[in-house]
Design a protein around this motif. Structure first.
Motif, PDB file in Angstrom:
ATOM      1  N   ASP A   1       0.804  -1.224   0.000  1.00  0.00           N
ATOM      2  CA  ASP A   1       0.000   0.000   0.000  1.00  0.00           C
ATOM      3  C   ASP A   1       0.838   1.275   0.000  1.00  0.00           C
ATOM      4  O   ASP A   1       0.667   2.148  -0.850  1.00  0.00           O
ATOM      5  CB  ASP A   1      -0.925  -0.023   1.229  1.00  0.00           C
ATOM      6  N   SER A   2       1.791   1.357   0.939  1.00  0.00           N
ATOM      7  CA  SER A   2       2.451   2.648   1.137  1.00  0.00           C
ATOM      8  C   SER A   2       3.331   3.030  -0.048  1.00  0.00           C
ATOM      9  O   SER A   2       3.657   4.192  -0.211  1.00  0.00           O
ATOM     10  CB  SER A   2       3.249   2.644   2.446  1.00  0.00           C
ATOM     11  N   TYR A   3       3.699   2.079  -0.878  1.00  0.00           N
ATOM     12  CA  TYR A   3       4.455   2.448  -2.072  1.00  0.00           C
ATOM     13  C   TYR A   3       3.621   3.386  -2.939  1.00  0.00           C
ATOM     14  O   TYR A   3       4.118   4.362  -3.482  1.00  0.00           O
ATOM     15  CB  TYR A   3       4.834   1.196  -2.877  1.00  0.00           C
ATOM     16  N   PHE A   4       2.347   3.064  -3.046  1.00  0.00           N
ATOM     17  CA  PHE A   4       1.472   3.851  -3.912  1.00  0.00           C
ATOM     18  C   PHE A   4       0.874   5.044  -3.177  1.00  0.00           C
ATOM     19  O   PHE A   4       0.736   6.112  -3.739  1.00  0.00           O
ATOM     20  CB  PHE A   4       0.355   2.968  -4.468  1.00  0.00           C
ATOM     21  N   SER A   5       0.522   4.827  -1.903  1.00  0.00           N
ATOM     22  CA  SER A   5      -0.183   5.895  -1.209  1.00  0.00           C
ATOM     23  C   SER A   5       0.777   6.906  -0.583  1.00  0.00           C
ATOM     24  O   SER A   5       0.398   8.049  -0.363  1.00  0.00           O
ATOM     25  CB  SER A   5      -1.104   5.312  -0.138  1.00  0.00           C
ATOM     26  N   GLN A   6       2.014   6.503  -0.274  1.00  0.00           N
ATOM     27  CA  GLN A   6       2.960   7.429   0.340  1.00  0.00           C
ATOM     28  C   GLN A   6       4.121   7.769  -0.587  1.00  0.00           C
ATOM     29  O   GLN A   6       4.356   8.917  -0.925  1.00  0.00           O
ATOM     30  CB  GLN A   6       3.517   6.818   1.641  1.00  0.00           C
ATOM     31  N   TYR A   7       4.820   6.714  -0.952  1.00  0.00           N
ATOM     32  CA  TYR A   7       6.066   6.907  -1.681  1.00  0.00           C
ATOM     33  C   TYR A   7       5.860   7.672  -2.987  1.00  0.00           C
ATOM     34  O   TYR A   7       6.522   8.680  -3.239  1.00  0.00           O
ATOM     35  CB  TYR A   7       6.707   5.537  -1.939  1.00  0.00           C
ATOM     36  N   MET A   8       4.933   7.219  -3.820  1.00  0.00           N
ATOM     37  CA  MET A   8       4.742   7.867  -5.120  1.00  0.00           C
ATOM     38  C   MET A   8       4.339   9.340  -5.005  1.00  0.00           C
ATOM     39  O   MET A   8       4.989  10.189  -5.606  1.00  0.00           O
ATOM     40  CB  MET A   8       3.717   7.094  -5.971  1.00  0.00           C
ATOM     41  N   PRO A   9       3.300   9.678  -4.231  1.00  0.00           N
ATOM     42  CA  PRO A   9       2.949  11.103  -4.133  1.00  0.00           C
ATOM     43  C   PRO A   9       4.083  11.964  -3.579  1.00  0.00           C
ATOM     44  O   PRO A   9       4.364  13.034  -4.114  1.00  0.00           O
ATOM     45  CB  PRO A   9       1.751  11.113  -3.180  1.00  0.00           C
ATOM     46  N   ARG A  10       4.775  11.444  -2.513  1.00  0.00           N
ATOM     47  CA  ARG A  10       5.843  12.251  -1.918  1.00  0.00           C
ATOM     48  C   ARG A  10       6.971  12.451  -2.918  1.00  0.00           C
ATOM     49  O   ARG A  10       7.537  13.530  -3.047  1.00  0.00           O
ATOM     50  CB  ARG A  10       6.392  11.573  -0.665  1.00  0.00           C
ATOM     51  N   MET A  11       7.313  11.380  -3.651  1.00  0.00           N
ATOM     52  CA  MET A  11       8.409  11.475  -4.603  1.00  0.00           C
ATOM     53  C   MET A  11       8.054  12.454  -5.718  1.00  0.00           C
ATOM     54  O   MET A  11       8.887  13.236  -6.166  1.00  0.00           O
ATOM     55  CB  MET A  11       8.726  10.094  -5.203  1.00  0.00           C
ATOM     56  N   MET A  12       6.820  12.384  -6.155  1.00  0.00           N
ATOM     57  CA  MET A  12       6.384  13.278  -7.206  1.00  0.00           C
ATOM     58  C   MET A  12       6.461  14.724  -6.719  1.00  0.00           C
ATOM     59  O   MET A  12       6.982  15.595  -7.415  1.00  0.00           O
ATOM     60  CB  MET A  12       4.944  12.914  -7.602  1.00  0.00           C
ATOM     61  N   GLU A  13       5.964  14.936  -5.492  1.00  0.00           N
ATOM     62  CA  GLU A  13       6.029  16.283  -4.925  1.00  0.00           C
ATOM     63  C   GLU A  13       7.478  16.747  -4.814  1.00  0.00           C
ATOM     64  O   GLU A  13       7.816  17.886  -5.162  1.00  0.00           O
ATOM     65  CB  GLU A  13       5.372  16.317  -3.540  1.00  0.00           C
ATOM     66  N   ALA A  14       8.343  15.844  -4.342  1.00  0.00           N
ATOM     67  CA  ALA A  14       9.740  16.217  -4.141  1.00  0.00           C
ATOM     68  C   ALA A  14      10.433  16.475  -5.469  1.00  0.00           C
ATOM     69  O   ALA A  14      11.409  17.214  -5.545  1.00  0.00           O
ATOM     70  CB  ALA A  14      10.463  15.118  -3.373  1.00  0.00           C
ATOM     71  N   ALA A  15       9.943  15.853  -6.531  1.00  0.00           N
ATOM     72  CA  ALA A  15      10.571  16.039  -7.830  1.00  0.00           C
ATOM     73  C   ALA A  15      10.128  17.353  -8.468  1.00  0.00           C
ATOM     74  O   ALA A  15      10.879  17.980  -9.204  1.00  0.00           O
ATOM     75  CB  ALA A  15      10.228  14.862  -8.750  1.00  0.00           C
ATOM     76  N   VAL A  16       8.907  17.773  -8.188  1.00  0.00           N
ATOM     77  CA  VAL A  16       8.348  18.930  -8.890  1.00  0.00           C
ATOM     78  C   VAL A  16       8.480  20.225  -8.081  1.00  0.00           C
ATOM     79  O   VAL A  16       9.010  21.227  -8.574  1.00  0.00           O
ATOM     80  CB  VAL A  16       6.860  18.664  -9.222  1.00  0.00           C
ATOM     81  N   ILE A  17       8.016  20.181  -6.825  1.00  0.00           N
ATOM     82  CA  ILE A  17       7.847  21.434  -6.083  1.00  0.00           C
ATOM     83  C   ILE A  17       9.171  22.139  -5.754  1.00  0.00           C
ATOM     84  O   ILE A  17       9.283  23.344  -5.985  1.00  0.00           O
ATOM     85  CB  ILE A  17       6.992  21.198  -4.823  1.00  0.00           C
ATOM     86  N   PRO A  18      10.197  21.409  -5.248  1.00  0.00           N
ATOM     87  CA  PRO A  18      11.447  22.121  -4.946  1.00  0.00           C
ATOM     88  C   PRO A  18      12.013  22.837  -6.170  1.00  0.00           C
ATOM     89  O   PRO A  18      12.579  23.936  -6.054  1.00  0.00           O
ATOM     90  CB  PRO A  18      12.381  21.009  -4.474  1.00  0.00           C
ATOM     91  N   VAL A  19      11.852  22.243  -7.337  1.00  0.00           N
ATOM     92  CA  VAL A  19      12.348  22.882  -8.555  1.00  0.00           C
ATOM     93  C   VAL A  19      11.636  24.219  -8.762  1.00  0.00           C
ATOM     94  O   VAL A  19      12.251  25.246  -9.059  1.00  0.00           O
ATOM     95  CB  VAL A  19      12.131  21.957  -9.778  1.00  0.00           C
ATOM     96  N   LEU A  20      10.330  24.158  -8.539  1.00  0.00           N
ATOM     97  CA  LEU A  20       9.509  25.362  -8.685  1.00  0.00           C
ATOM     98  C   LEU A  20       9.964  26.450  -7.708  1.00  0.00           C
ATOM     99  O   LEU A  20      10.134  27.622  -8.072  1.00  0.00           O
ATOM    100  CB  LEU A  20       8.056  24.976  -8.389  1.00  0.00           C
ATOM    101  N   ILE A  21      10.190  26.030  -6.455  1.00  0.00           N
ATOM    102  CA  ILE A  21      10.621  26.981  -5.431  1.00  0.00           C
ATOM    103  C   ILE A  21      11.978  27.554  -5.796  1.00  0.00           C
ATOM    104  O   ILE A  21      12.217  28.776  -5.695  1.00  0.00           O
ATOM    105  CB  ILE A  21      10.677  26.293  -4.043  1.00  0.00           C
ATOM    106  N   LEU A  22      12.846  26.669  -6.263  1.00  0.00           N
ATOM    107  CA  LEU A  22      14.197  27.090  -6.617  1.00  0.00           C
ATOM    108  C   LEU A  22      14.157  28.130  -7.737  1.00  0.00           C
ATOM    109  O   LEU A  22      14.866  29.144  -7.688  1.00  0.00           O
ATOM    110  CB  LEU A  22      14.999  25.858  -7.053  1.00  0.00           C
ATOM    111  N   ILE A  23      13.323  27.878  -8.737  1.00  0.00           N
ATOM    112  CA  ILE A  23      13.188  28.835  -9.835  1.00  0.00           C
ATOM    113  C   ILE A  23      12.747  30.190  -9.290  1.00  0.00           C
ATOM    114  O   ILE A  23      13.296  31.240  -9.625  1.00  0.00           O
ATOM    115  CB  ILE A  23      12.173  28.323 -10.882  1.00  0.00           C
ATOM    116  N   MET A  24      11.781  30.130  -8.399  1.00  0.00           N
ATOM    117  CA  MET A  24      11.248  31.341  -7.776  1.00  0.00           C
ATOM    118  C   MET A  24      12.355  32.107  -7.044  1.00  0.00           C
ATOM    119  O   MET A  24      12.506  33.323  -7.200  1.00  0.00           O
ATOM    120  CB  MET A  24      10.144  30.920  -6.791  1.00  0.00           C
TER     121      MET A  24
END
Lengths: 607, 573
Positions: free
Chosen positions: A129-152
């Motif tokens: 379960d947690s691979y899909f419910s935790q790991y994937m969303p967190r990894m996706m967030e970590a891959a996208v959002i910090p980049v966005l913040i960094l650009i900002m």
């Protein structure tokens, strides 16, 4: 993360749509986070620096609360997608496991470890379960959002951006270090933990023995000792993990401190920065690092899940090499030539198969050079070629472990020969419809399985059709079960099996007979009980078997002299080989092992 | 919450570690809040171009706070986990102690395995109670209060807002989540148990399902159950997620409120503008510290459920009467008398034994025979006071069992149960289950008598004796019992896995050992019974016949017929 297992990539590709959606919501979430910081900084700037009126910031404050709501909703949405992914992944993995278990094979279900398989179907799938419910969303967030913040941040102020960019890699590096240092040790510990809880269980199970031998209190001390030992060992590992986390947090804190110092210097000494920008960066920095830190926990749960997924995969891959030899009836069809296929599709052309009434005639069963083995290097059963006439009474004898039950399973069609064929009325049995074949077979085992349900339901399972209450009661009477039902308050509606009332060995045996009476099969396969039946059941057994056998081909793994003597033919098995077959007298005369088995009765003095 | 009393007690015993953990957690939380507040203040200060040294002091402070936070977090983790594991060890030991008097009473006839495994699992799941349920609110409330006191210096109203935020996130939100959680978790557990049973049923009943053509139907049933479980799990997880989102939104809302209130107070001049950024940063951080509150309901439910079940299991332990002081003497062979003894297992609806009346004189050798399920083993449990008769009276040496101390009965008995238990260790460990001392020669001699000459005393024995064959286990159990000095031998099918020749040899050794004692032997085979003083035949919990071998054979009753059937059996061994 280790190389992805194929089951996992299969699951992920099935979820592609949701993954893309996850990417978009993460992007939107990132935008919300940045906009929230921008608005917050703007509001503080106006209130504190520009001393604007409350009315002039009302718009910003309104927008801010809107963004906050959006952020909450988006992060909820990410979680929802994760849950949906987990839910459908679990359902499909569990479905595969269940399909495997139900279609698989006799050997698989025989080879014990039922508990282990149930645990794969439930625990391992749930752990995934947690691979899909935790790991994937967190990894996706970590891959996208910090980049966005960094650009900002880069857009606002180059130096802060550079500091963040330079320190960010330390976080994953430390994560990996933590992982590497603790991984081996913790795996070792997990084994120890399993062993330890095994010991606790062991002690509980042996409690009666311990009590009787006056040792219960000593064992209690032993539990405490090993429990504390386990604690100290675990703490050793945790200390390493915590030390690493300490380093990690120090890095994060120092990085934030450096950014803050740099901001202050820029503001005060170089005057190259406005308050608003500095405050905005200060708001974004912790978000940036906490997203990166989150990957750490997600990584951990992801790894546990991967382990669980591998367990599921192992079960699914198990014994695929012998799969071919199992009861997958239609598999053989691929090798058939065209004519045979047509025949198979149109059973009406085939005498003996199409007409259900003719099926009730006992068939002729023939083994043609049948060999079987459970695994490539295991014990081989070689029965050669033999034919059983319609209505013939056959007894299989031999020492335990000589392959009697395996032979019975082959005849029943629960196992498929590794080589050779089983013919029914002259035709390979795998060409028959499985349901049609089992419809004429009864298999009475030493330990018939009682399903959770009422007594009536358990009898009715014998027939593949709907049966009336009357028919069921008739069958129960014939098998001597009526006495049992009469004794019960709820009669035939008493729940039995798991969670219900326990039946004695003799009653279970009679229940199996009742199922057979309901079915009136053309072929009876019978594993004769060895010990422990009450006299009543014994009498019922002899009478019923004789009655059922009147209209059927009957093949018995025999343990009683009576059965052997009354058999038309006796098959003597020795170490997987059909040594000889013939009548009682013939075998007595020509097979010394048989004579020895029958006569060397330790009971002695039986005339 | 009486179920959690045991947990609370265990927590009190670890108070030192817990205190350190709480202090660590508090410092870490405060340091975090201070760190970000100071940063906000620092940035705001720069607007007024202060002297450089204030700046250096402030930035150093920020770094020191950062390190302090990391360090105290480290201490918190270390001590809270240590406390958890210590508690776990206490819990295991105390449950084991409570289970000692309850076994085998709480075990039904067949379901012992599941129950015991469940106890082990439940105890394990209690570890979350401290770490994730009892402990976080303490830290959260403390950090909040400190923040409230700090902010009250600047504005009472903002401080009030923090109090409101604390009440909502620490109590209202978890409370709301808990409300729906109980029902949902219950449904998940139910569906899970259902599926688990169904899968096990399919595997156990594989052959019958296949032959009776029920497999397709059963698989469909399973797939449906699996889908239902996944749906319930998703619903429960979604509920929890909603709680987390609610928590996050409340946090944002309070920070927003701080901003608005701050703005108002700055406008009317009751708050200096320089503090605004600091207060906003403080509110954003303090709610982050409260994040564990959002996951609390899930763990609370789980550990409470586990605690409940454990409490139910050991409920009777506290109510048990103290054992009477009567002792069973080992000076002479024991006489056994049963008067109208009946016994019914709690989970079964008909009695296992019905009105058994038997008198066994001291020093006599009695065999008990009968089909499986006729109540033979139950009889031994009753004689050992492991279970208490539903009605009727049992007397040993003319003393009612009710007046005898159970330990003294065990001391005076040499027992081999149907399934003897062996522990991880060596042969020697498993022999010396009682505390008497023997020389190696004596022990080796006993192994010899039990026909285990090939085993050395230091050979390893695995958990449950997995590395021993059934026959070896039985012989080891017999060796173990021959070392004891009791005067009542109770042997439940001690030789069922041995071949005939070995069986007869071991039994004759046994009869020599027990020559002066009372012996009760449950047999599954009807061989070698000529030597016994009396044979008692049980069927469906009743004595149907009793007498010597010759008497019973001449009587041509139940025993005679059983014997006839047995003679029909061809030798398998």
């Amino acid at each position: 993360m280790k190389k992805k297992s194929s089951l996992l990539s299969e699951q992920m590709s099935a979820q592609r749509k949701r993954l893309i959606l996850l990417g978009f919501t993460s992007l939107a979430l990132g935008a919300a986070i940045t906009v929230q910081a921008v608005l917050l900084a703007e509001a503080v700037e106006r209130i504190f620096v520009q001393r604007s009126s409350l009315a002039s910031v009302a718009g910003i404050l309104g927008a801010l609360i809107g963004v906050m709501a959006a952020r909450t909703l988006l992060s909820y949405g990410n979680g929802r997608i994760g849950l949906q992914m987990a839910s459908s992944a679990k359902t499909s993995m569990r479905a595969a496991v269940l399909r495997k278990l139900s279609n698989a094979s006799m050997p698989m279900s025989l080879r014990g470890q039922t508990g282990g398989k149930v645990s794969v179907a439930l625990d391992a799938v749930d752990e995934a379960d947690s691979y899909f419910s935790q790991y994937m969303p967190r990894m996706m967030e970590a891959a996208v959002i910090p980049v966005l913040i960094l650009i900002m941040v880069f857009a606002q102020h180059l130096n802060s951006g550079l500091i963040m960019l330079a320190t960010a890699p330390f976080i994953p590096i430390f994560m990996i270090l933590v992982g590497l240092q603790t991984k081996n040790k913790s795996e070792e510990k997990f084994a120890q933990l399993a062993e330890f809880s095994g010991t606790f269980l062991d002690s509980l199970q042996g409690l009666v023995s311990l009590k009787l031998f006056g040792r219960a209190h000593l064992q209690q001390q032993a539990i405490e000792r090993s429990s504390l030992g386990y604690r100290d060992a675990t703490m050793g590992i945790l200390r390493i993990a915590f030390t690493n986390t300490f380093m990690l947090e120090s890095i994060v804190m120092l990085s934030i401190g450096i950014v803050a110092l740099e901001l202050a210097l820029q503001l005060l000494v170089f005057k190259s920065l406005s308050f608003q920008t500095a405050f905005l960066i200060l708001l974004l920095v912790p978000e940036f690092y906490s997203l990166l830190k989150n990957t750490g926990t997600a990584f951990h749960s992801g790894r546990t899940s991967m382990g669980a997924i591998r367990k599921v995969e192992e079960l699914l891959a198990e014994r695929s090499e012998t799969e071919a030899s199992l009861t997958n009836w239609q598999d053989g069809g691929e090798n058939m030539d065209k004519t045979q296929q047509t025949e198979q599709m149109d059973p009406a052309d085939t005498p003996g198969f199409a007409d259900r009434s003719s099926i009730r005639m006992p068939p002729i069963i023939e083994l043609r050079d049948v060999r079987f083995r459970y695994a490539p290097d295991s014990f081989e059963l070689a029965v050669g070629s033999i034919s059983f006439g319609a209505g013939e009474q056959i007894a299989i004898v031999g020492k335990s472990g000589s392959g009697k039950t395996t032979l019975l399973h082959l005849l029943a069609g629960l196992l498929k020969p590794t080589s050779g064929e089983v013919l029914v009325n002259g035709r390979p049995r795998w060409q028959m419809d499985e349901a049609l074949w089992f419809d004429q077979v009864s298999y009475i085992t030493q330990h018939p399985y009682i399903f959770a349900g009422t007594l009536a339901e358990n009898i009715a399972i014998g027939a593949s059709r709907e049966v009336s209450r009357g028919e069921m009661v008739e069958a129960a009477k014939a098998a001597g079960l009526a006495v049992v039902a009469d004794e019960l308050e709820l009669g035939y509606d008493t729940p039995v099996g798991e969670g219900g009332r326990g039946l004695s060995g003799g009653e279970k045996q009679r229940l199996a007979l009742a199922r057979a009476f309901l079915k009136r099969p053309a072929v009876i396969l019978f594993d004769e009980p060895t010990v422990g039946l009450d006299l009543h059941t014994e009498r019922v057994l002899q009478r019923s078997i004789a009655e059922l056998a009147g209209s059927a081909t009957m093949i018995t793994v025999a343990h009683r002299l009576y059965t052997i003597r009354h058999a038309d033919r006796i098959l003597y098995m020795d170490d997987g080989v059909l040594l000889d077959s013939g009548s009682h007298e013939e075998l007595l005369a020509r097979l010394p092992q048989y004579a020895e088995m029958v006569n060397a009765q330790r009971k002695g003095g039986f005339a | 919450m009486s179920e959690l009393a045991i947990l609370t007690k265990a927590m009190i015993q670890e108070r030192k570690d817990i205190a350190i953990a709480i202090v660590g957690g508090f410092i870490a939380g405060i340091a975090g809040v201070s760190l970000f507040s100071a940063s906000g203040y620092l940035i705001s200060q720069t607007v007024f171009a202060p002297p450089l040294y204030t700046l250096i002091v402030l930035t150093s402070l920020v770094k020191i706070l950062g390190l302090l936070r990391a360090a105290s977090r480290y201490a918190e983790r270390l001590y809270s986990h240590r406390a958890t594991f210590s508690m776990l060890s206490r819990l295991r030991t105390s449950f084991f102690a409570k289970l000692i008097p309850l076994t085998p009473g709480i075990l039904g006839r067949n379901r012992s395995g599941g129950l015991l495994a469940r106890i082990v699992g439940d105890v394990e799941s209690l570890q979350h109670y401290f770490l994730r349920v009892a402990y976080p609110p303490v830290i959260v409330v403390m950090v909040f209060l400190a923040t409230v006191i700090f902010t009250s210096v600047f504005s009472i109203w903002i401080a009030c807002l923090f109090v409101l935020g604390m009440l909502i996130t620490a109590f209202v939100v978890p409370g709301i989540v808990l409300l729906g959680q109980r029902r949902r978790q219950g449904r998940v557990r139910e569906k899970r148990a259902e599926l688990s049973t169904e899968v096990a049923e399919m595997l156990y009943g594989y052959r019958d399902l296949k032959v009776y053509g029920q497999m397709k139907k059963r698989e469909q049933l399973l797939q449906d159950a699996s889908a239902a479980l996944a749906a319930e799990q998703e619903a429960a997880a979604r509920h929890l997620l909603r709680g987390q989102s609610l928590h996050a939104f409340v946090a944002y809302l309070i920070s927003w409120g701080v901003l608005v209130l701050g703005a108002v107070f700055i406008m009317n001049g009751s708050l200096a503008g320089v503090f605004l950024a600091m207060l906003v940063m403080a509110s954003l951080t303090v709610f982050e510290e409260a994040a564990p509150m959002a996951t609390l309901p899930a763990y609370k439910q789980d550990s409470e459920h586990a605690a409940n079940r454990l409490a139910e299991t050991v409920l009777d332990a506290d109510r048990r009467q103290p054992q009477p002081s009567g002792a069973l003497s080992t000076d002479k062979a024991v006489s056994v008398e049963l008067c109208g003894v009946s016994f019914q297992y709690e989970d079964e609806c008909r009695p296992a034994l019905k009105g058994i009346t038997l008198s066994i004189p001291p020093g006599s050798k009695t065999a008990i025979v009968g089909p499986s399920g006729s109540g033979k083993s139950t009889l031994i449990d009753l004689l050992l006071k492991l279970r208490v008769p539903t009605s009727g009276l049992i007397r040993l040496n003319d003393i009612s069992v009710q007046e005898l101390n159970e330990a003294s009965i065990w001391q005076a008995s040499n027992v081999v149960l149907q399934h003897s238990h062996f522990f991880r260790g060596t042969i020697r460990d498993n022999l010396l289950l009682d505390e008497e001392s023997y020389t190696d020669e004596e022990l080796a001699a006993v192994l010899e008598k039990a026909l285990l000459p090939n085993k050395s005393l230091d050979d390893p024995v695995y958990e449950k004796g997995e590395n021993l064959s059934d026959g070896e286990k039985q012989r080891l159990a017999l060796a173990r019992v021959m070392l004891r000095k009791g005067r009542l031998w109770l042997l439940d099918e001690p030789t069922s896995s041995l071949d005939y020749v070995t069986e007869q040899r071991v039994l004759s050794h046994l009869l020599t050992e027990a020559a002066d004692d009372t012996l009760l032997l449950i047999c599954h085979r009807l061989t070698g019974l000529e030597k016994m003083d009396r044979i008692v035949v049980l069927d469906q919990g009743r004595v149907v016949e009793a007498g010597t071998y010759t008497e019973l054979m001449e009587q041509k009753g139940y025993f005679y017929e059983m014997k006839l059937i047995e003679r029909q059996m061809i030798d398998e061994a």
